[in-house]
Design an enzyme around this catalytic site. Structure first.
Site, PDB file in Angstrom:
ATOM      1  N   CYS A  45     -15.059  35.017 -48.477  1.00  0.00           N
ATOM      2  CA  CYS A  45     -15.016  36.442 -48.809  1.00  0.00           C
ATOM      3  C   CYS A  45     -14.499  36.668 -50.228  1.00  0.00           C
ATOM      4  CB  CYS A  45     -14.128  37.201 -47.822  1.00  0.00           C
ATOM      5  SG  CYS A  45     -14.125  38.978 -48.169  1.00  0.00           S
ATOM      6  N   ASP A 300     -19.534  46.960 -56.392  1.00  0.00           N
ATOM      7  CA  ASP A 300     -18.795  46.268 -55.347  1.00  0.00           C
ATOM      8  C   ASP A 300     -18.330  44.872 -55.803  1.00  0.00           C
ATOM      9  OD1 ASP A 300     -17.884  45.776 -52.700  1.00  0.00           O
ATOM     10  OD2 ASP A 300     -19.728  44.711 -52.242  1.00  0.00           O
TER      11      ASP A 300
END
Length: 420
Positions: A45, A300
């Protein structure tokens, strides 16, 4: 979890207009109501580390920020449909009441004749009947992160206690199905899953019954500016082989039944339309990200101080999108493309890929080459003939699925087998 442009695909085709002095007719913001907070601890992640940007934060979006966003976002869009994209971290950690309130506010600020869509990216671990009913009643489109069968998914997608999550994710998907909630699968392609393309694809198609699949390549930049990708990353070559293998199966039996985002993007490009996904558009800068406190960032994948644009409580969203720094961020995608990319025969569909992945140098030493270039080039070259044929079908207003009859005809040379 991994949340590339899950829904940028849905709305950015209208959004990726060239830079201009008037505000764009549409832009897209990925919302992080809980910031980077998540109940999982996926090894690859990129977003968990963003917690460090807000040392003393509660990581809960306030009613004030929520209301300001809903109002400003709706008012800034001059298109008939507006999509709210809820992401994280893990957005279910906000609790259901927050989203009930969001839907109320959307209703309150929605002008006549506008349609509001909600998409919601989740790891599906916390879903229950109540969440599923809510998603069904309000027509949310769910993006569920699933990397493949248990043996592959559970390599990296563990919870905070280091426990596997596969069974809980599948339980969440079954709940969504039982409540007739529309969902996409979002699969990260990493160093492990890349070696098993057909196992992953067939599992999604036959076991999970997914009709919409997005494959997202994991590319981690090494610390210390090493040119090599990080430990969990997929290599360019492996990415290309993964896509080619799945395409060859899809083009023979699943066209019109299973929708793979990148194949749709390719077909649009071959048919003469814009790719419609920010990764493969010529310019970017119209897919922003907003943190829990109203701070807005360029994208993002660029939630970092140099890409901070401002806070929507101080500066309206519409002005943040128009900031010269953001316009330039979007243009750089095109202007910083290496010479070898500009001359490339598949540039029309690739456009250099995502700027966050442009970590390599070209053979002649120019910076800015996508680390996955070898894979994209192999894949887009491999699908050229079947794509040309499908594009002809589309232009003749016939179903692209007719290609399957042609490819599967007896005695036909199976040109699509190359590289499978």
């Amino acid at each position: 979890g991994c949340m590339d442009d899950f829904i940028v695909g849905v709305s950015a085709s209208k959004a990726a207009m060239p830079p201009q002095s008037a505000p764009p007719p549409a832009f897209h913001v990925m919302l992080k109501p809980r910031g980077a907070i998540c109940n999982l601890d996926c090894a690859y992640c990129f977003y968990l580390a963003k917690e460090a940007l807000y040392p003393a934060a509660s990581f809960r979006m306030s009613e004030e920020v929520l209301e300001a966003f809903v109002r400003q976002y709706i008012q800034a869009q001059r298109v008939p449909e507006v999509t709210f994209a809820w992401q994280g971290g893990e957005p279910t950690l906000m609790g259901l009441d927050f989203f009930r309130r969001a839907v109320e506010l959307q209703r309150q600020y929605c002008p006549p004749g506008m349609k509001i869509n909600n998409s919601f990216q989740t790891n599906a671990v916390l879903l229950d009947d109540e969440w599923s009913r809510f998603f069904h009643d309000h027509h949310f489109l769910l993006g569920v992160s699933l990397d493949g069968p248990a043996s592959l998914h559970d390599v990296y997608r563990l919870d905070k206690g280091g426990r596997p999550t596969f069974d809980r994710v599948l339980r969440g998907i079954e709940l969504l199905k039982s409540h007739a909630v529309e969902f996409n699968l979002l699969a990260c392609v990493n160093d492990q899953t890349a070696a098993h393309p057909l196992e992953v694809y067939r599992f999604f198609r036959d076991q999970v019954g997914a009709r919409f699949i997005q494959f997202i390549p994991i590319v981690e930049a090494q610390p210390a500016a090493s040119p090599l990708p990080g430990a969990h990353s997929v290599s360019g070559a492996a990415w290309g082989q993964f896509l080619c293998a799945i395409f060859d199966e899809w083009v023979r039996r699943d066209v019109g039944q299973v929708f793979v985002q990148l194949f749709d993007v390719a077909l649009a490009a071959w048919a003469g339309y814009r790719p419609g996904l920010c990764v493969h558009e010529e310019t970017c800068g119209l897919a922003l990200a907003m943190e829990h406190n109203g701070d807005v960032y360029a994208c993002d994948h660029f939630v970092a101080p140099p890409y901070f644009l401002g806070n929507l409580l101080q500066t309206p969203l519409q002005d943040l999108v128009m900031l010269p720094a953001q316009q330039q961020f979007g243009r750089h995608k095109k202007t910083l493309l290496p010479a070898v990319c500009r001359r490339c025969p598949v540039r029309f569909v690739c456009n250099g890929g995502c700027p966050k992945d442009r970590l390599a140098k070209t053979a002649d030493g120019e910076a800015g080459l996508n680390i996955l270039c070898e894979g994209y080039k192999a894949f887009f070259t491999h699908i050229d003939r079947p794509m040309r044929y499908m594009a002809e079908l589309v232009r003749a207003q016939r179903p692209a699925a007719e290609i399957m009859t042609r490819i599967n005809a007896p005695g036909r040379k199976r040109h699509a087998r190359r590289g499978a």
